[in-house]
Design an enzyme around this catalytic site. Structure first.
Site, short mmCIF file in Angstrom:
data_model
loop_
_atom_site.label_atom_id
_atom_site.label_comp_id
_atom_site.label_asym_id
_atom_site.label_seq_id
_atom_site.Cartn_x
_atom_site.Cartn_y
_atom_site.Cartn_z
N ASP A 96 0.83 -1.21 0.00
CA ASP A 96 0.00 0.00 0.00
C ASP A 96 0.86 1.25 0.00
O ASP A 96 2.03 1.22 0.36
CB ASP A 96 -0.94 0.01 1.21
CG ASP A 96 -0.18 0.00 2.54
OD1 ASP A 96 0.63 -0.92 2.75
OD2 ASP A 96 -0.37 0.93 3.35
N GLU A 191 -0.07 -0.91 5.75
CA GLU A 191 0.98 -0.45 6.66
C GLU A 191 0.84 1.04 6.93
O GLU A 191 1.05 1.51 8.04
CB GLU A 191 2.36 -0.75 6.06
CG GLU A 191 3.53 -0.59 7.03
CD GLU A 191 4.08 0.83 7.11
OE1 GLU A 191 4.89 1.09 8.01
OE2 GLU A 191 3.71 1.69 6.28
#
Ligand SMILES: [Zn+2]
Length: 434
Positions: A96, A191
């Site tokens: 991400d 994250e």
């Protein structure tokens, strides 16, 4: 490997041989929109992250890692079998990208053989990478520099890490000699919204220790994070209709303002501290005259000092209601993550191997501390020692994010060296890391 010396800018012949694959992968992954979202009720926070996760599963299978799978929570797991028995080395990066910068459509731009001077980003001429302000860039004349077009972040955080692990695995598949330790690969989600390991199953992962590739400048090895608390202060006032409030209303908003105003003005805040200095940080205020909730972040590398920061907030919060019997305050303290150093100090071989692998790839290791947390901090706390390695990306979470291809190649070479090195140790003393 090639015995000829590396070309200028490359840390080693191995790094040079990996560069093309690292860049190719990085450009492919960077174009896929994987932006995470705050406040989403789904996991992962955005479905689009799985577009890259699915691609990685198919690429890993293409490399012969037949058990590559997408877990029910969106993590990619895969095994690269070792040529020797020994400890299982975990390699982790996150797919991400940060939600707080434009990120959707990323158009990476490669500036080959950077000649020095300002780099004007082609999609927005106001966005300029100026080597006068960026000493790291000034030191990379001759490197191939990747940027976005200036309208979005680049996503080197952490697609550089993803590309480096993938290129290293591809290399280790093609060249099993002189030996490789068994490897488990994981690509996580979310994250950037602090939830990267929420559903990370350590048994399913099955590594003895791991390395996140989620750092920055070349050679950096991070074994220390902040320890972190969120402190939730709820101030209860005495709400009365303002028309008949004389002598009765106690306004919680004013007490909250007093609390925030009582914080030290020139110390103990993110804007006045650096290196190992911790802080307390009012991050969010919500409420009304009757009740206000102030969320503070408390951070320090030193747990004793962290407790002092909590005590300070407690004292100040109790102070603002001390002379007002009709008001009251509730304080809740929640641990967010712990400095991973306490765990890593008990596994010096895991850290020493990283240092040695960085050296073998032709780079001098640099210990740096993180003024934040990492997925590795949470995993370390759960029993999987996980230091963080550099990726070569710079100026994260900005449209001026950039990465040197030569530095990314050095990071991929470090991963190869790490897996080779653990195969030597595995031979010497199997299960030496328990
Ligand atoms: Zn990251």
């Amino acid at each position: 490997m090639a015995s000829a010396p590396a070309a200028a800018g490359y840390a080693s012949p191995l790094a040079q041989s990996l560069a093309e694959d690292v860049l190719d992968r990085f450009l492919r992954y960077a174009r896929i929109d994987t932006q995470a979202a705050e406040g989403s009720s789904t996991y992962p926070s955005t479905e689009r992250q799985l577009d890259l996760s699915r691609l990685l599963v198919s690429e890993l299978r293409g490399l012969g890692l037949e058990d590559a799978e997408l877990s029910e929570h969106g993590y990619v797991f895969a095994t690269l079998p070792g040529t020797v028995d020994g400890p299982v080395v975990g390699l982790i990066a996150h797919v991400d990208t940060a939600p707080d910068v434009p990120g959707g459509q990323v158009t990476p731009v490669v500036h080959h053989a950077y000649p020095g001077g300002p780099i004007v980003l082609p999609g927005d001429a106001r966005e300029v990478l100026d080597p006068e302000e960026l000493p790291e860039l000034a030191a990379r004349v001759g490197h191939d520099i990747v940027t976005s077009d200036g309208t979005s972040l680049l996503g080197a955080d952490d697609k550089a890490g993803v590309a480096e692990i993938m290129a290293a695995v591809a290399h280790l598949v093609r060249y099993p000699a002189p030996g490789r330790a068994p490897v488990r690969v994981a690509f996580t989600v979310d994250e950037e919204v602090g939830r990267g390991t929420d559903h990370f199953d350590l048994d399913q992962f099955g590594a003895d220790f791991a390395y996140t590739l989620d750092g920055s400048g070349i050679g950096e090895l991070e074994v220390e994070t902040f320890s972190a608390y969120t402190i939730r202060v709820t101030i209860h006032g005495n709400a009365v209709h303002p028309g008949s409030a004389k002598g009765r209303l106690v306004n919680a908003l004013k007490l909250a303002a007093e609390l925030i105003g009582s914080l030290p003005a020139d110390s103990l805040s993110p804007e006045t501290t650096e290196d190992r200095e911790g802080y307390v940080h009012p991050a969010r205020v919500r409420g009304s005259a009757s009740e206000v909730v102030v969320n503070f972040l408390a951070r320090d590398h030193d747990d004793a000092k962290l407790e002092e920061h909590v005590a300070l907030i407690r004292r100040l919060a109790e102070g603002v209601v001390a002379d007002e019997p009709r008001a009251r305050v509730d304080i809740e303290v929640e641990e967010t993550y712990r400095n991973m150093r306490q765990v890593l100090d008990r596994h010096p071989d895991v850290v020493a191997a990283a240092e040695e692998a960085i050296r073998r790839s032709g780079v001098e290791p640099k210990h740096t501390i993180i003024r934040g947390g990492t997925d590795g901090a949470r995993l370390s706390a759960r029993g999987l020692p996980t230091p963080n390695l550099f990726t070569g990306g710079q100026d994260y979470h900005s449209v001026r994010e950039w990465a040197s291809v030569q530095d990314m190649a050095a990071a991929a070479a470090t991963v190869v060296e790490l897996v080779r090195l653990w195969s030597e140790r595995g031979r010497a003393s199997p299960a030496s890391t328990a």
